[in-house]
Design an enzyme around this catalytic site. Structure first.
Site, PDB file in Angstrom:
ATOM      1  N   SER A  22      -2.237  44.480  73.684  1.00 55.78           N
ATOM      2  CA  SER A  22      -1.302  43.373  73.938  1.00 55.78           C
ATOM      3  C   SER A  22      -1.030  43.230  75.435  1.00 55.78           C
ATOM      4  CB  SER A  22       0.010  43.686  73.203  1.00 55.78           C
ATOM      5  OG  SER A  22       0.826  42.552  73.121  1.00 55.78           O
ATOM      6  N   PRO A  23      -0.781  42.010  75.899  1.00 54.52           N
ATOM      7  CA  PRO A  23      -0.443  41.838  77.315  1.00 54.52           C
ATOM      8  C   PRO A  23       0.790  42.666  77.690  1.00 54.52           C
ATOM      9  CG  PRO A  23      -0.764  39.713  76.240  1.00 54.52           C
ATOM     10  CD  PRO A  23      -0.753  40.743  75.157  1.00 54.52           C
ATOM     11  N   GLN A  99      -4.069  36.358  79.809  1.00 54.21           N
ATOM     12  CA  GLN A  99      -2.891  35.606  79.359  1.00 54.21           C
ATOM     13  C   GLN A  99      -2.377  34.773  80.540  1.00 54.21           C
ATOM     14  OE1 GLN A  99       0.982  37.486  78.564  1.00 54.21           O
ATOM     15  NE2 GLN A  99       0.952  36.549  76.541  1.00 54.21           N
ATOM     16  N   TYR A 179       9.627  32.078  78.526  1.00 50.18           N
ATOM     17  CA  TYR A 179       9.001  31.583  79.749  1.00 50.18           C
ATOM     18  C   TYR A 179       8.784  30.068  79.643  1.00 50.18           C
ATOM     19  CZ  TYR A 179       8.519  36.498  80.912  1.00 50.18           C
ATOM     20  OH  TYR A 179       8.793  37.807  81.190  1.00 50.18           O
ATOM     21  N   ARG A 227       0.215  32.376  72.415  1.00 51.09           N
ATOM     22  CA  ARG A 227       1.290  33.261  71.926  1.00 51.09           C
ATOM     23  C   ARG A 227       2.574  32.448  71.839  1.00 51.09           C
ATOM     24  NH1 ARG A 227       3.345  39.413  73.120  1.00 51.09           N
ATOM     25  NH2 ARG A 227       1.267  39.864  72.383  1.00 51.09           N
ATOM     26  N   ARG A 323       3.105  48.919  73.007  1.00 54.95           N
ATOM     27  CA  ARG A 323       3.584  50.232  73.469  1.00 54.95           C
ATOM     28  C   ARG A 323       2.777  51.409  72.951  1.00 54.95           C
ATOM     29  NH1 ARG A 323       9.553  48.886  71.813  1.00 54.95           N
ATOM     30  NH2 ARG A 323       8.286  47.743  70.304  1.00 54.95           N
TER      31      ARG A 323
HETATM   32  C1  LIG Z   1       5.672  47.236  79.480  1.00 52.89           C
HETATM   33  C2  LIG Z   1       5.621  45.960  78.680  1.00 52.89           C
HETATM   34  C3  LIG Z   1       5.225  44.789  79.297  1.00 52.89           C
HETATM   35  C4  LIG Z   1       5.092  43.603  78.556  1.00 52.89           C
HETATM   36  N1  LIG Z   1       4.557  42.480  79.145  1.00 52.89           N
HETATM   37  C5  LIG Z   1       4.211  41.409  78.383  1.00 52.89           C
HETATM   38  C6  LIG Z   1       3.428  40.351  78.893  1.00 52.89           C
HETATM   39  O1  LIG Z   1       2.977  40.376  80.034  1.00 52.89           O
HETATM   40  N2  LIG Z   1       3.142  39.325  78.070  1.00 52.89           N
HETATM   41  C7  LIG Z   1       3.568  39.279  76.755  1.00 52.89           C
HETATM   42  O2  LIG Z   1       3.294  38.319  76.044  1.00 52.89           O
HETATM   43  N3  LIG Z   1       4.298  40.302  76.249  1.00 52.89           N
HETATM   44  C8  LIG Z   1       4.593  41.360  77.006  1.00 52.89           C
HETATM   45  N4  LIG Z   1       5.237  42.431  76.451  1.00 52.89           N
HETATM   46  C9  LIG Z   1       5.532  42.400  75.003  1.00 52.89           C
HETATM   47  C10 LIG Z   1       4.396  43.060  74.232  1.00 52.89           C
HETATM   48  O3  LIG Z   1       3.156  42.415  74.450  1.00 52.89           O
HETATM   49  C11 LIG Z   1       4.708  43.096  72.735  1.00 52.89           C
HETATM   50  O4  LIG Z   1       4.860  41.779  72.278  1.00 52.89           O
HETATM   51  C12 LIG Z   1       5.987  43.894  72.431  1.00 52.89           C
HETATM   52  O5  LIG Z   1       6.057  45.070  73.216  1.00 52.89           O
HETATM   53  C13 LIG Z   1       6.039  44.293  70.950  1.00 52.89           C
HETATM   54  O6  LIG Z   1       4.897  45.036  70.607  1.00 52.89           O
HETATM   55  P1  LIG Z   1       4.907  46.661  70.463  1.00 52.89           P
HETATM   56  O7  LIG Z   1       5.957  46.986  69.450  1.00 52.89           O
HETATM   57  O8  LIG Z   1       3.509  46.983  70.008  1.00 52.89           O
HETATM   58  O9  LIG Z   1       5.235  47.249  71.793  1.00 52.89           O
HETATM   59  C14 LIG Z   1       5.423  43.603  77.171  1.00 52.89           C
HETATM   60  C15 LIG Z   1       5.863  44.785  76.586  1.00 52.89           C
HETATM   61  C16 LIG Z   1       5.943  45.959  77.308  1.00 52.89           C
HETATM   62  C17 LIG Z   1       6.371  47.215  76.607  1.00 52.89           C
END
Ligand SMILES: Cc1cc2nc3c(=O)[nH]c(=O)nc-3n(C[C@H](O)[C@H](O)[C@H](O)COP(=O)(O)O)c2cc1C
Length: 353
Positions: A22-23, A99, A179, A227, A323
């Site tokens: 994921s981004p 992204q 955003y 997204r 994460r």
């Molecule tokens: C360190 C960090 C940076 C993130 N940056 C982005 C991002 O650049 N773009 C985005 O769409 N979501 C971003 N997210 C959200 C994650 O892509 C994801 O949607 C969210 O953490 C839930 O997924 P998870 O439970 O697998 O962590 C970020 C999350 C984390 C933890």
């Protein structure tokens, strides 16, 4: 073969498995240029076996950035730096996605290490802009003019052209998490009364026009992803609804979008009691079923069995994992072992598996 390790074809793109990095914003660039950190961060997750490695949100212009340490793709120095990373990812039999993003009213913030508060013009920041002047967290953006809206669409198109030149296999438009593109389609932040505000058609216009502009400049065989924040997670009666997400997803499909990842929130504090394993999956599944469109699901997917059952039960087409990929860059290799599959281990590491 376990469903998680089956391939997925989206236009000309063939993903070797259903696992996506994921981004994740790293706040570690200078002048928007990805550097050693980004190569190692994204590269090690490609070594770790995920089929699609997504970059963090990547700004389409200098003022689209949240912090001055975000990455961008508006100039050729950035394209050259991204090319090194996409080449490495391809060398690991993985695919690279970017992204594309505009922070809108959340732009001009301090680094997370300094608390992410707004960075004022006096401190070297700039005036953020959004659909309306509705405050977002501690930011007070200005409402965009029609000319600025048209410039932003052009910036997305230029960034998309640059992404193709940088070797990316797919592009995702970041239209979630409070955003710019989300700021336009949700009534929480869109109070305009021109053709970009008010009705569903008007609020979704910027996203749809951006999709059309981007689709025009990328190869027909390249899949385009979006997204969405499928819900605002807000009690406000005016908030964006799941019904609107379904209606929007059908239009996006018609305009050439190949996959939607259903995320949520970004403008109000999310009640943490709802955040549990796979908490956003039901929204992806609804879109998949109602619109007959491929979907990604994101949010608290941390285990190989859990990820496999989502794909096996046809609840989503891709599992997008954030994460857990920070805790375990080799998540996909470990999931393969857990599920009794042969992991696609780089030959240099073969003696360890
Ligand atoms: C360190 C960090 C940076 C993130 N940056 C982005 C991002 O650049 N773009 C985005 O769409 N979501 C971003 N997210 C959200 C994650 O892509 C994801 O949607 C969210 O953490 C839930 O997924 P998870 O439970 O697998 O962590 C970020 C999350 C984390 C933890």
């Amino acid at each position: 073969m376990k469903a998680l390790f089956s391939s997925l074809q989206l236009r000309d793109l063939n993903l070797k498995n259903r696992i996506v990095v994921s981004p994740m914003q790293q706040y570690s660039a200078t002048d928007g240029i990805p550097g050693h950190w980004h190569l190692v961060h994204l590269g090690s997750r490609a070594v770790g076996g995920a089929g699609l490695i997504m970059t963090e949100c990547t700004a389409v212009s200098p003022t689209a950035m949240c912090t001055i340490n975000d990455v961008g793709i508006w100039n050729q120095d950035q394209v050259a730096a991204w090319k090194i990373i996409t080449d490495f990812i391809h060398g690991q039999h993985a695919k690279a996605g970017i992204q594309l993003w505009h922070a809108g009213g959340k732009a001009s913030s301090k680094h997370p290490k300094e608390g992410m508060l707004p960075l004022s013009v006096e401190e070297g920041g700039w005036l953020p802009m959004s659909a309306s002047s509705t405050p977002i967290n501690a930011h007070f953006p200005k409402a965009m003019t029609l000319e600025e809206i048209s410039e932003v669409k052009e910036q997305f198109a230029t960034a998309a052209r640059n992404a193709v030149a940088a070797g990316f296999d797919t592009i995702e438009l970041h239209a979630a998490h409070g955003y710019l593109l989300h700021q336009f389609y949700t009534p929480l932040t869109n109070k305009r009364n021109d053709q970009y505000g008010g009705s569903f058609e008007n609020r979704t216009r910027l996203l749809i026009e951006t999709v059309i502009e981007v689709r025009k400049v990328i190869p027909a065989g390249m899949p385009l992803l979006v997204r969405l924040s499928a819900t605002d997670y807000s009690d406000d009666v005016n908030a964006w609804t799941m019904e609107e997400s379904l209606k929007l997803a059908a239009i996006l499909k018609d305009k050439g979008v190949d996959l939607i990842t259903a995320s949520g929130g970004g403008l109000v504090q999310v009640d943490q009691s709802i955040v549990k394993p796979g908490y956003q999956l039901h929204m992806a599944t609804k879109i998949r079923e109602a619109v007959q469109l491929s979907v990604g699901t994101v949010g608290m997917i941390t285990d190989g069995q859990q990820a496999n059952s989502i794909i096996e039960n046809k609840e989503a087409d891709l599992v997008v994992i954030a994460r857990e990929h920070l805790r375990d860059p080799y998540f996909a290799l470990h999931a393969a072992l857990q599920l009794g599959e042969t992991p696609d281990v780089p030959w240099q590491y073969a003696r360890a598996f």
